[in-house]
Design a protein around this motif. Sequence first.
Motif, PDB file in Angstrom:
ATOM      1  N   ALA A 153       0.835  -1.204   0.000  1.00 34.21           N
ATOM      2  CA  ALA A 153       0.000   0.000   0.000  1.00 34.21           C
ATOM      3  C   ALA A 153       0.871   1.256   0.000  1.00 34.21           C
ATOM      4  O   ALA A 153       0.560   2.247  -0.671  1.00 34.21           O
ATOM      5  N   ARG A 154       1.968   1.205   0.751  1.00 33.21           N
ATOM      6  CA  ARG A 154       2.898   2.336   0.762  1.00 33.21           C
ATOM      7  C   ARG A 154       3.487   2.557  -0.625  1.00 33.21           C
ATOM      8  O   ARG A 154       3.617   3.701  -1.086  1.00 33.21           O
ATOM      9  N   GLN A 155       3.860   1.476  -1.304  1.00 34.44           N
ATOM     10  CA  GLN A 155       4.396   1.581  -2.662  1.00 34.44           C
ATOM     11  C   GLN A 155       3.392   2.230  -3.611  1.00 34.44           C
ATOM     12  O   GLN A 155       3.760   2.925  -4.558  1.00 34.44           O
ATOM     13  N   LEU A 156       2.108   1.994  -3.334  1.00 35.84           N
ATOM     14  CA  LEU A 156       1.051   2.551  -4.178  1.00 35.84           C
ATOM     15  C   LEU A 156       0.858   4.036  -3.923  1.00 35.84           C
ATOM     16  O   LEU A 156       0.250   4.737  -4.730  1.00 35.84           O
ATOM     17  N   GLY A 157       1.370   4.530  -2.777  1.00 33.25           N
ATOM     18  CA  GLY A 157       1.278   5.954  -2.487  1.00 33.25           C
ATOM     19  C   GLY A 157       0.541   6.310  -1.219  1.00 33.25           C
ATOM     20  O   GLY A 157       0.292   7.489  -0.949  1.00 33.25           O
ATOM     21  N   ILE A 158       0.170   5.306  -0.393  1.00 31.88           N
ATOM     22  CA  ILE A 158      -0.524   5.570   0.865  1.00 31.88           C
ATOM     23  C   ILE A 158       0.521   5.647   1.971  1.00 31.88           C
ATOM     24  O   ILE A 158       1.046   4.622   2.422  1.00 31.88           O
ATOM     25  N   ALA A 159       0.811   6.846   2.431  1.00 35.44           N
ATOM     26  CA  ALA A 159       1.924   7.047   3.357  1.00 35.44           C
ATOM     27  C   ALA A 159       1.563   6.705   4.799  1.00 35.44           C
ATOM     28  O   ALA A 159       2.446   6.349   5.590  1.00 35.44           O
ATOM     29  N   ASP A 160       0.296   6.853   5.169  1.00 33.26           N
ATOM     30  CA  ASP A 160      -0.081   6.715   6.578  1.00 33.26           C
ATOM     31  C   ASP A 160      -0.739   5.377   6.890  1.00 33.26           C
ATOM     32  O   ASP A 160      -1.587   5.286   7.763  1.00 33.26           O
ATOM     33  N   VAL A 161      -0.344   4.333   6.196  1.00 32.86           N
ATOM     34  CA  VAL A 161      -0.868   2.989   6.475  1.00 32.86           C
ATOM     35  C   VAL A 161      -0.296   2.490   7.797  1.00 32.86           C
ATOM     36  O   VAL A 161       0.847   2.767   8.143  1.00 32.86           O
ATOM     37  N   ARG A 162      -1.121   1.765   8.574  1.00 33.66           N
ATOM     38  CA  ARG A 162      -0.725   1.260   9.880  1.00 33.66           C
ATOM     39  C   ARG A 162      -1.161  -0.199  10.039  1.00 33.66           C
ATOM     40  O   ARG A 162      -2.049  -0.678   9.333  1.00 33.66           O
ATOM     41  N   LEU A 163      -0.545  -0.884  11.006  1.00 35.03           N
ATOM     42  CA  LEU A 163      -0.871  -2.275  11.303  1.00 35.03           C
ATOM     43  C   LEU A 163      -1.422  -2.384  12.716  1.00 35.03           C
ATOM     44  O   LEU A 163      -0.865  -1.810  13.657  1.00 35.03           O
ATOM     45  N   LYS A 164      -2.521  -3.101  12.852  1.00 33.97           N
ATOM     46  CA  LYS A 164      -3.100  -3.395  14.160  1.00 33.97           C
ATOM     47  C   LYS A 164      -2.961  -4.891  14.408  1.00 33.97           C
ATOM     48  O   LYS A 164      -3.514  -5.693  13.667  1.00 33.97           O
ATOM     49  N   TRP A 165      -2.196  -5.225  15.416  1.00 30.47           N
ATOM     50  CA  TRP A 165      -1.963  -6.625  15.739  1.00 30.47           C
ATOM     51  C   TRP A 165      -3.295  -7.325  16.001  1.00 30.47           C
ATOM     52  O   TRP A 165      -4.190  -6.759  16.630  1.00 30.47           O
ATOM     53  N   PRO A 166      -3.501  -8.580  15.513  1.00 30.87           N
ATOM     54  CA  PRO A 166      -2.502  -9.365  14.784  1.00 30.87           C
ATOM     55  C   PRO A 166      -2.654  -9.334  13.268  1.00 30.87           C
ATOM     56  O   PRO A 166      -1.769  -9.758  12.554  1.00 30.87           O
ATOM     57  N   ASN A 167      -3.818  -8.821  12.746  1.00 32.11           N
ATOM     58  CA  ASN A 167      -4.066  -9.096  11.329  1.00 32.11           C
ATOM     59  C   ASN A 167      -4.816  -8.010  10.578  1.00 32.11           C
ATOM     60  O   ASN A 167      -5.379  -8.275   9.521  1.00 32.11           O
ATOM     61  N   ASP A 168      -4.843  -6.776  11.076  1.00 34.78           N
ATOM     62  CA  ASP A 168      -5.565  -5.712  10.387  1.00 34.78           C
ATOM     63  C   ASP A 168      -4.615  -4.663   9.838  1.00 34.78           C
ATOM     64  O   ASP A 168      -3.645  -4.275  10.496  1.00 34.78           O
ATOM     65  N   VAL A 169      -4.928  -4.180   8.638  1.00 30.79           N
ATOM     66  CA  VAL A 169      -4.195  -3.084   8.018  1.00 30.79           C
ATOM     67  C   VAL A 169      -5.142  -1.891   7.991  1.00 30.79           C
ATOM     68  O   VAL A 169      -6.262  -1.983   7.488  1.00 30.79           O
ATOM     69  N   LEU A 170      -4.692  -0.764   8.553  1.00 37.97           N
ATOM     70  CA  LEU A 170      -5.541   0.409   8.730  1.00 37.97           C
ATOM     71  C   LEU A 170      -4.962   1.636   8.030  1.00 37.97           C
ATOM     72  O   LEU A 170      -3.753   1.728   7.819  1.00 37.97           O
ATOM     73  N   VAL A 171      -5.849   2.564   7.709  1.00 40.51           N
ATOM     74  CA  VAL A 171      -5.445   3.898   7.273  1.00 40.51           C
ATOM     75  C   VAL A 171      -6.306   4.882   8.044  1.00 40.51           C
ATOM     76  O   VAL A 171      -7.540   4.827   7.985  1.00 40.51           O
ATOM     77  N   LYS A 172      -5.677   5.744   8.825  1.00 47.17           N
ATOM     78  CA  LYS A 172      -6.389   6.731   9.646  1.00 47.17           C
ATOM     79  C   LYS A 172      -7.421   6.054  10.553  1.00 47.17           C
ATOM     80  O   LYS A 172      -8.523   6.557  10.756  1.00 47.17           O
ATOM     81  N   GLY A 173      -7.050   4.898  11.079  1.00 46.79           N
ATOM     82  CA  GLY A 173      -7.924   4.189  11.995  1.00 46.79           C
ATOM     83  C   GLY A 173      -9.039   3.404  11.336  1.00 46.79           C
ATOM     84  O   GLY A 173      -9.839   2.757  12.020  1.00 46.79           O
ATOM     85  N   LYS A 174      -9.097   3.411  10.011  1.00 47.79           N
ATOM     86  CA  LYS A 174     -10.142   2.700   9.283  1.00 47.79           C
ATOM     87  C   LYS A 174      -9.558   1.453   8.621  1.00 47.79           C
ATOM     88  O   LYS A 174      -8.439   1.486   8.104  1.00 47.79           O
ATOM     89  N   LYS A 175     -10.326   0.379   8.599  1.00 46.08           N
ATOM     90  CA  LYS A 175      -9.809  -0.891   8.100  1.00 46.08           C
ATOM     91  C   LYS A 175      -9.700  -0.886   6.580  1.00 46.08           C
ATOM     92  O   LYS A 175     -10.660  -0.622   5.869  1.00 46.08           O
ATOM     93  N   LEU A 176      -8.511  -1.201   6.100  1.00 47.15           N
ATOM     94  CA  LEU A 176      -8.242  -1.335   4.672  1.00 47.15           C
ATOM     95  C   LEU A 176      -8.161  -2.797   4.262  1.00 47.15           C
ATOM     96  O   LEU A 176      -8.576  -3.179   3.171  1.00 47.15           O
ATOM     97  N   SER A 177      -7.622  -3.633   5.155  1.00 50.32           N
ATOM     98  CA  SER A 177      -7.347  -5.019   4.790  1.00 50.32           C
ATOM     99  C   SER A 177      -7.374  -5.903   6.027  1.00 50.32           C
ATOM    100  O   SER A 177      -7.097  -5.449   7.144  1.00 50.32           O
ATOM    101  N   GLY A 178      -7.725  -7.163   5.819  1.00 52.71           N
ATOM    102  CA  GLY A 178      -7.664  -8.158   6.873  1.00 52.71           C
ATOM    103  C   GLY A 178      -6.987  -9.416   6.369  1.00 52.71           C
ATOM    104  O   GLY A 178      -6.941  -9.673   5.157  1.00 52.71           O
ATOM    105  N   ILE A 179      -6.450 -10.193   7.296  1.00 53.48           N
ATOM    106  CA  ILE A 179      -5.677 -11.392   6.940  1.00 53.48           C
ATOM    107  C   ILE A 179      -6.191 -12.566   7.760  1.00 53.48           C
ATOM    108  O   ILE A 179      -6.436 -12.434   8.961  1.00 53.48           O
ATOM    109  N   LEU A 180      -6.349 -13.693   7.106  1.00 47.52           N
ATOM    110  CA  LEU A 180      -6.781 -14.914   7.784  1.00 47.52           C
ATOM    111  C   LEU A 180      -5.836 -16.041   7.394  1.00 47.52           C
ATOM    112  O   LEU A 180      -5.814 -16.469   6.233  1.00 47.52           O
TER     113      LEU A 180
END
Length: 330
Positions: A169-196
């Motif tokens: 996501a960072r490579q695509l241009g989203i600078a403020d992407v974050r990770l919430k343990w154990p499996n969520d990818v967030l941007v500004k506190g909002k869910k972008l992606s999940g992993i199972l």
Amino acid sequence: MNKRTERLVQVIELLADGEFHSGEAIGAVTGVTRASVNQDIKAIQALGLDVFKVVGKGYRLAMPIELLDVDDILKEFAQRGQKPLKLHVERIVSSTNDVLRSYLKQGPLEAGETLVAEAQTDGRGRRGKRWYSPYASSLYLSMYWPLEQGMAAAMGLSIVAGYAVADAARQLGIADVRLKWPNDVLVKGKKLSGILIELEGQAVDNAHAIIGIGVNINLPTMVEEYVDQPWTDLQTELGQRVPRNLWVATLLATLSDALEEFKQQGLSPFVQRWLAYDNLHDRAVTLLMGQTTIHGYAKGIAEDGALLVEVEGEVKRYHAGEVSLRYDAN
């Protein structure tokens, strides 16, 4: 797919260009009556696609869609210097994890063999939660990864996958992407992606991991009826349409590199990288373990992927299968 599903896919592929197509023309292609075409359009709308009708012109999508294409994805993937990858593209599946598991039952799979789909009818996230999966609006991906040392080698696999999604996501241009343990990818506190991550096999012998990843690309507004938490998508964050095949290739390349490094060096290279994306670090968190509630402060992750939490002055480890995590989203 059954015949009805095959017909729906046929209609979607016809409408993908964003142009008008009459009910008569659609019926001629699919071999059904105009009344049946109307029912098919309703079923397609239920899959999350915005189809509207204009009298005298016919049906069209609100916006053209870029359908997933094996050749386009693999071409982009190869341009990133990657080794050949076996890739399957499906239109509508129950869940990509389930279908890839069915492939595994039919015979051995290659390391990194991947299935992507346009839609899921029974997608799921962690703890069995339903993952809403509208057609051509997100990425639904499952990758096979062998665990030659057994399931113990899977410790931290979701950490590696999460890092790969965040980095892509960072490579695509989203600078403020974050990770919430154990499996969520967030941007500004909002869910972008999940992993199972789902495992099969023996604890100390050959085992298999199926890495399921869902990434929101351009979700329809109707998703609000199904999702009970703040969410975002790539198009919203970037302010422009996202080439879906390019995004899939970018993520596959990043994930493949990360998994190969994990295979060779274990989780240790990813611990510090995780901190760069860590949405919890030094924040107050609440852990739920059955009837027990634990309050503390997140302190990153351990070398095995466990969450480090300072509780009453002592740093303790907690694993994903043991706890449910809550935290202040602000």
